[in-house]
Design a protein around this motif. Structure first.
Motif, PDB file in Angstrom:
ATOM      1  N   HIS A  35       0.847  -1.194   0.000  1.00  0.00           N
ATOM      2  CA  HIS A  35       0.000   0.000   0.000  1.00  0.00           C
ATOM      3  C   HIS A  35       0.876   1.235   0.000  1.00  0.00           C
ATOM      4  N   ASP A  65       0.562   5.474   0.901  1.00  0.00           N
ATOM      5  CA  ASP A  65      -0.251   6.533   1.491  1.00  0.00           C
ATOM      6  C   ASP A  65       0.040   7.835   0.756  1.00  0.00           C
ATOM      7  N   ARG A  96      -5.246   5.854   1.094  1.00  0.00           N
ATOM      8  CA  ARG A  96      -4.411   4.659   0.968  1.00  0.00           C
ATOM      9  C   ARG A  96      -4.730   3.972  -0.359  1.00  0.00           C
TER      10      ARG A  96
END
Length: 186
Positions: free
Chosen positions: A125, A127, A133
């Motif tokens: 992931h 950010d 996200r």
């Protein structure tokens, strides 16, 4: 916002800012940490009960051909809901082979014969600055060094309007030269 506004000023005036780029990055890391922090639990697994440990070792000793999954299945029948990895840990710590050797190919031979159909994957992931996200699933085919993606780029290098006859089968030939992939950034 501050870094975007800094582009409006000449570089010589950047010293008037009260923060450095490292400070901005630190603030962003702190924002992300505050948004995605979950309640803390006590670290580690709960300890394994002595009665489970004794039962696992007894079942493995009385049935030497059983693997750790079979022992775990028998524990389920007896009403103990412990994972196969717990049984594996108990047997390994006691010096018992958790998966007795059987006739058949080794792990290396199995992977070698199955490589053409294997995929490697990763899930990660990212950010963003707005605390959104983004999830990414990355897949890679193991058995084929020249993927169909690189063949597509090679075919497009011939140019539009190529009239030298029908398109040859791309899977039946090897590239005659390295494939050049252009950088998409401006």
């Amino acid at each position: 916002m501050l870094s975007a506004l800094s582009r409006l000023l000449p570089r010589t005036r950047w010293s008037t800012f009260f923060v450095t780029p490292a400070t901005l990055l630190w603030w962003h890391r702190e924002l992300v940490a505050r948004k995605w922090t979950y309640p803390q639990r006590r670290p580690g697994r709960p300890p394994i009960r002595a009665e489970i440990r004794a039962l696992v070792l007894r079942l493995a000793w009385e049935n030497p051909t059983w693997g750790h999954r079979r022992v775990q299945g028998e524990l389920l029948r007896l009403g103990y809901r412990d994972a196969a990895s717990t049984v594996w840990t108990i047997l390994t710590a006691a010096g018992v082979d958790p998966a007795p050797r059987r006739d058949g190919p080794t792990w290396t031979k199995f992977l070698t014969t199955q490589a053409k159909g294997m995929l490697a994957c990763d899930f990660l992931h990212v950010d963003t600055i707005g605390l959104t996200r983004i999830y990414v699933l990355f897949l890679m085919e193991i058995g084929h060094p020249a993927s169909s993606h690189s063949r597509r780029h090679e075919a497009s290098d011939r140019g539009v309007g190529h009239s030298a006859g029908p398109e040859p089968d791309v899977g039946s030939r090897r590239p005659s030269r390295p494939v050049q992939v252009l950088d998409p950034r401006p």
